[in-house]
Design a protein around this motif. Structure first.
Motif, PDB file in Angstrom:
ATOM      1  N   THR A 250      22.418 -13.356 -52.802  1.00 45.60           N
ATOM      2  CA  THR A 250      21.105 -13.981 -52.682  1.00 45.60           C
ATOM      3  C   THR A 250      20.360 -13.471 -51.462  1.00 45.60           C
ATOM      4  O   THR A 250      19.137 -13.329 -51.481  1.00 45.60           O
ATOM      5  N   LEU A 251      21.097 -13.219 -50.383  1.00 49.69           N
ATOM      6  CA  LEU A 251      20.452 -12.645 -49.192  1.00 49.69           C
ATOM      7  C   LEU A 251      19.785 -11.315 -49.528  1.00 49.69           C
ATOM      8  O   LEU A 251      18.626 -11.088 -49.191  1.00 49.69           O
ATOM      9  N   LYS A 252      20.527 -10.444 -50.192  1.00 54.38           N
ATOM     10  CA  LYS A 252      20.013  -9.104 -50.473  1.00 54.38           C
ATOM     11  C   LYS A 252      18.906  -9.130 -51.512  1.00 54.38           C
ATOM     12  O   LYS A 252      17.867  -8.475 -51.345  1.00 54.38           O
ATOM     13  N   MET A 253      19.116  -9.889 -52.584  1.00 52.08           N
ATOM     14  CA  MET A 253      18.186  -9.848 -53.703  1.00 52.08           C
ATOM     15  C   MET A 253      16.958 -10.726 -53.499  1.00 52.08           C
ATOM     16  O   MET A 253      15.931 -10.512 -54.142  1.00 52.08           O
ATOM     17  N   SER A 254      17.059 -11.722 -52.628  1.00 53.96           N
ATOM     18  CA  SER A 254      15.953 -12.668 -52.527  1.00 53.96           C
ATOM     19  C   SER A 254      15.516 -12.935 -51.097  1.00 53.96           C
ATOM     20  O   SER A 254      14.395 -12.621 -50.711  1.00 53.96           O
ATOM     21  N   ILE A 255      16.399 -13.497 -50.290  1.00 55.26           N
ATOM     22  CA  ILE A 255      15.978 -14.056 -48.999  1.00 55.26           C
ATOM     23  C   ILE A 255      15.402 -13.002 -48.068  1.00 55.26           C
ATOM     24  O   ILE A 255      14.294 -13.164 -47.536  1.00 55.26           O
ATOM     25  N   ILE A 256      16.132 -11.921 -47.839  1.00 57.13           N
ATOM     26  CA  ILE A 256      15.654 -10.906 -46.893  1.00 57.13           C
ATOM     27  C   ILE A 256      14.353 -10.277 -47.386  1.00 57.13           C
ATOM     28  O   ILE A 256      13.421 -10.039 -46.605  1.00 57.13           O
ATOM     29  N   LYS A 257      14.266 -10.012 -48.664  1.00 57.18           N
ATOM     30  CA  LYS A 257      13.044  -9.428 -49.222  1.00 57.18           C
ATOM     31  C   LYS A 257      11.854 -10.359 -49.031  1.00 57.18           C
ATOM     32  O   LYS A 257      10.747  -9.920 -48.663  1.00 57.18           O
ATOM     33  N   MET A 258      12.075 -11.648 -49.304  1.00 56.71           N
ATOM     34  CA  MET A 258      10.966 -12.592 -49.158  1.00 56.71           C
ATOM     35  C   MET A 258      10.581 -12.790 -47.691  1.00 56.71           C
ATOM     36  O   MET A 258       9.400 -12.899 -47.347  1.00 56.71           O
ATOM     37  N   MET A 259      11.578 -12.821 -46.809  1.00 54.40           N
ATOM     38  CA  MET A 259      11.280 -12.953 -45.371  1.00 54.40           C
ATOM     39  C   MET A 259      10.506 -11.743 -44.855  1.00 54.40           C
ATOM     40  O   MET A 259       9.636 -11.860 -43.984  1.00 54.40           O
ATOM     41  N   ASP A 260      10.828 -10.594 -45.386  1.00 51.37           N
ATOM     42  CA  ASP A 260      10.159  -9.367 -44.933  1.00 51.37           C
ATOM     43  C   ASP A 260       8.673  -9.373 -45.285  1.00 51.37           C
ATOM     44  O   ASP A 260       7.876  -8.697 -44.630  1.00 51.37           O
ATOM     45  N   ARG A 261       8.280 -10.128 -46.296  1.00 48.91           N
ATOM     46  CA  ARG A 261       6.868 -10.222 -46.661  1.00 48.91           C
ATOM     47  C   ARG A 261       6.036 -10.859 -45.553  1.00 48.91           C
ATOM     48  O   ARG A 261       4.820 -10.684 -45.495  1.00 48.91           O
ATOM     49  N   LEU A 262       6.701 -11.636 -44.672  1.00 50.62           N
ATOM     50  CA  LEU A 262       5.990 -12.284 -43.569  1.00 50.62           C
ATOM     51  C   LEU A 262       5.728 -11.322 -42.417  1.00 50.62           C
ATOM     52  O   LEU A 262       5.064 -11.686 -41.448  1.00 50.62           O
ATOM     53  N   LYS A 263       6.319 -10.115 -42.508  1.00 46.20           N
ATOM     54  CA  LYS A 263       6.106  -9.018 -41.565  1.00 46.20           C
ATOM     55  C   LYS A 263       6.584  -9.316 -40.131  1.00 46.20           C
ATOM     56  O   LYS A 263       5.883  -9.011 -39.156  1.00 46.20           O
ATOM     57  N   PRO A 264       7.762  -9.933 -39.978  1.00 49.46           N
ATOM     58  CA  PRO A 264       8.306 -10.057 -38.620  1.00 49.46           C
ATOM     59  C   PRO A 264       8.831  -8.705 -38.160  1.00 49.46           C
ATOM     60  O   PRO A 264       9.098  -7.820 -38.975  1.00 49.46           O
ATOM     61  N   LYS A 265       9.010  -8.552 -36.867  1.00 51.34           N
ATOM     62  CA  LYS A 265       9.577  -7.283 -36.395  1.00 51.34           C
ATOM     63  C   LYS A 265      11.088  -7.258 -36.582  1.00 51.34           C
ATOM     64  O   LYS A 265      11.694  -6.190 -36.725  1.00 51.34           O
ATOM     65  N   ARG A 266      11.700  -8.456 -36.597  1.00 48.12           N
ATOM     66  CA  ARG A 266      13.150  -8.521 -36.723  1.00 48.12           C
ATOM     67  C   ARG A 266      13.525  -9.783 -37.489  1.00 48.12           C
ATOM     68  O   ARG A 266      12.960 -10.849 -37.257  1.00 48.12           O
ATOM     69  N   ILE A 267      14.472  -9.650 -38.421  1.00 46.46           N
ATOM     70  CA  ILE A 267      15.016 -10.798 -39.148  1.00 46.46           C
ATOM     71  C   ILE A 267      16.470 -10.956 -38.725  1.00 46.46           C
ATOM     72  O   ILE A 267      17.276 -10.029 -38.855  1.00 46.46           O
ATOM     73  N   VAL A 268      16.800 -12.136 -38.207  1.00 48.93           N
ATOM     74  CA  VAL A 268      18.163 -12.415 -37.775  1.00 48.93           C
ATOM     75  C   VAL A 268      18.733 -13.510 -38.679  1.00 48.93           C
ATOM     76  O   VAL A 268      18.259 -14.653 -38.656  1.00 48.93           O
ATOM     77  N   ILE A 269      19.713 -13.151 -39.507  1.00 41.15           N
ATOM     78  CA  ILE A 269      20.386 -14.117 -40.369  1.00 41.15           C
ATOM     79  C   ILE A 269      21.616 -14.619 -39.627  1.00 41.15           C
ATOM     80  O   ILE A 269      22.470 -13.831 -39.220  1.00 41.15           O
ATOM     81  N   VAL A 270      21.710 -15.925 -39.450  1.00 44.76           N
ATOM     82  CA  VAL A 270      22.788 -16.527 -38.673  1.00 44.76           C
ATOM     83  C   VAL A 270      23.674 -17.352 -39.604  1.00 44.76           C
ATOM     84  O   VAL A 270      23.192 -18.231 -40.318  1.00 44.76           O
TER      85      VAL A 270
END
Length: 632
Positions: free
Chosen positions: A468-488
């Motif tokens: 789910t991280l690869k197929m959904s969450i990271i892709k959707m978070m990237d749409r917000l255009k942050p410089k860095r995404i940190v999954i904890v």
């Protein structure tokens, strides 16, 4: 947990210690036990939504009267369906006989489910098909009241094949090789033996066959039966059983892997898989709810006598830490604090990942079950920020003016509800892996809260498969255009399969395992995989006690950080613009946060029973040979 993971089961048992007339007078209903069972099962729906079952026993009924009732459901809302069936049966009779409402004797004699002893179960299927036949409670019937056995549990046995073979050697012909069936039949075998011995004793004492029956029920030694039955059990379990005449028990494994709690007063005895269920349903204070000791059985005789009996020698307690991280309801006072501590303890690693830049960082969580650890993370981040403010004030106290002080104090930790799960969409999607575009939209995002210079920190309960991280969450978070995404991850890296009740049976499904394999390939060390396979294969016919977990060698060449970095790389596709980092809890900090639940085999490979080492080796053999099968 963002990955879909089936897990656990829940049990609920209620024994009424007073006559039904008492509950009618005090609580206004003779259906008091049924109502409490509904609440207990509903409060544990988080533990199982594949099926639900309910059984009741009426005590001291006349021959010819039905005294055992059972209903099970594998509908989409099984608890609701179970109690809908119960209510319909009760209402059918009450419409025709409204006079029963004030006649407890007739009520009990003529209405099913109205009794003194109740057992309920909610199920997540980790083994077998999700058919109605797989739904607990199971029933072993007999024309002799005391030989009827009803069984339900939260367990997985690692040695089902051995238990099955034991039954065959006893001369039985089990109808299927499932752990619940084999355990029930084994208990049933020793129940039958005990009954026959007691009958011979009664016969020698001059009792007639009819006179002997209640004497046998009174003299039945449940602890003795369980001790004989449990001799070869290997697994994690909390199992509850009822005998037709009214005895009951709840038996817990020697390592305390699976949870069980109880409460007793002069009106009731109640058992549940989770403490807050009992607290809420019966309005009981935290300290009045006790834990059933590992290796012990809580035994409730028909007479109402309650005892705690040691059945097996307790081992080192290894209660499942996933109970605290994710499975159990967070309303438990201890669990709530433990989950906050998981968030607090991981802050230093988070700060390092964002270069201590909390001003340009937004903190959030996914899914909702990670909310409590998120609170702990944010509280720790606020403490960090407050210390930074304090240091600045002390260093610049002579030059600070009102404006600069006000600006300093206005700086806060930024928190937002960034990720939103579309539950209806997830329900619609099947296991068809070709529906990648649909999977990508399981989570939606909140737009307008992230700036291009921001870090986005998202805390999750745990990362299992990473799909789910690869197929959904990271892709959707990237749409917000942050410089860095940190999954904890508030849990450590899941490196090994579980065999005690969680649906993690295959190594290749674990993203940490896949990351380690990739690192071995990149560093020309893949020969280690062949060596581990050879060692595992050589142990196939060993006794469980002699088996060593050689799969640990797959991870030994790498630090935890190297594996985390590889996981981040594997879960980030080429179209992701933000830098992606993944942080896992350490095992050491997990134990600090959850000191009473030290079971960590899925993180460390330290299995609490001998069967665990056999299972992990079999899982590796299956992976290596391309055998798409369960390891137990």
């Amino acid at each position: 947990m963002s990955d879909a993971l089936k897990h656990e089961c829940g049990i609920a048992l209620v024994r009424l210690l007073k006559p039904l007339e008492f509950y009618k007078e005090k609580y206004g209903t003779a259906f008091y036990g049924i109502q409490k069972m509904y609440l207990m099962m509903e409060k544990q729906h988080n533990r199982g939504q594949d099926g639900a079952g309910f059984a009741s026993i009426k005590m001291d009924v006349e021959p010819g009267e039905r005294y055992i009732s059972r209903v099970r459901s594998n509908h989409s809302q099984p608890i609701m369906d179970v109690f809908k069936q119960i209510n319909e049966r009760i209402n059918e009779v009450m419409v025709d006989h409204p006079e029963y409402a004030d006649d407890i004797k007739e009520l009990k004699a003529n209405i099913p489910y109205v009794g003194e002893l109740f057992l309920g179960h909610v199920r997540y299927g980790t083994f077998g098909k999700n058919s109605i036949e797989s739904v607990h409670p199971f029933l072993r019937q007999s024309n002799w009241m005391h030989r009827n056995l009803i069984l339900a549990g939260n367990f997985n046995m690692t040695n089902v094949k051995e238990l099955f073979q034991n039954l065959i050697e006893l001369g039985q012909h089990p109808k299927e090789m499932a752990d619940t069936v084999t355990v029930m039949e084994k208990i049933g075998h020793f129940l039958d033996k005990e009954v026959m011995q007691l009958y011979q004793d009664c016969k020698a004492e001059g009792y007639s066959k009819r006179e002997a029956s209640p004497v046998i029920a009174e003299r039945l030694d449940i602890a003795k039966i369980l001790t004989r039955s449990a001799k070869n059990l290997d697994g994690g379990y909390a199992m509850a059983g009822l005998l037709g005449h009214g005895d009951a028990f709840v038996f817990r494994d020697p390592a305390g892997i699976r949870p069980a709690y109880y409460y007793q007063d002069d009106e009731i005895v109640v058992v549940a898989s989770e403490r807050p269920v009992i607290q809420t349903v019966f309005n009981i204070p935290f300290e009045s709810v006790k834990e059933i000791d590992p290796g012990n059985a809580l035994i409730i005789k028909k007479s109402g006598k309650v005892s705690m009996n040691q059945i097996l020698e307790p081992t080192v307690k290894k209660a499942c830490s996933f109970e605290r991280i994710y499975f159990s309801r967070g309303s438990d006072a201890e669990i709530y604090q433990e989950r906050k501590n998981l968030g607090k303890l991981i802050l230093p690693a988070v700060l390092e990942s964002i270069d201590n830049d909390t001003d340009n960082t937004v903190f959030s969580y996914i899914p909702n079950t990670a909310e409590t650890s998120f609170y702990g993370l944010v509280e720790a981040a606020q403490d960090f920020l407050n210390q930074r403010k304090k240091n600045y004030i002390l260093q610049n106290k002579d030059t600070l003016d009102d404006k600069s002080l006000e600006e300093l104090l206005s700086v806060k930790i930024r928190t937002e509800k960034v990720a939103i799960k579309d539950a209806k969409l997830r329900t619609f999607i099947t296991e068809d892996s070709s529906r990648d575009d649909l999977v990508a939209h399981v989570y939606d995002v909140t737009y307008g809260v992230i700036k291009p210079a921001d870090n986005l920190v998202i805390i999750d309960d745990s990362i299992v498969r990473g799909t789910t991280l690869k197929m959904s969450i990271i892709k959707m978070m990237d749409r917000l255009k942050p410089k860095r995404i940190v999954i904890v991850s508030s849990a450590p890296q899941i490196r090994y399969p579980d065999c005690y009740g969680i649906d993690m049976a295959k190594l290749e499904g674990l993203v940490a395992f896949r990351a380690a394999l990739q690192l071995l390939k990149e560093r020309n060390s893949y020969h280690i995989v062949d060596e581990v396979y050879a060692k595992c294969k050589a142990q196939e016919n060993f006794h469980d006690a002699d088996v060593i977990n050689y799969v640990t060698a797959i991870y030994e060449p790498f630090t935890s950080q190297e594996i985390s970095d590889k996981i981040a790389e594997m879960l980030s596709s080429s179209d992701i613009n933000a830098e992606v980092k993944i942080i896992f809890q350490t095992v050491e900090d997990l134990h600090i946060a959850c000191p009473k639940n030290l079971g960590d085999w899925y993180f460390t490979g330290n299995y609490p029973t001998p069967g665990g080492n056999r299972v992990v080796n079999r899982a590796f053999i299956n992976f290596y040979e391309g055998n798409d099968a369960r390891a137990y």
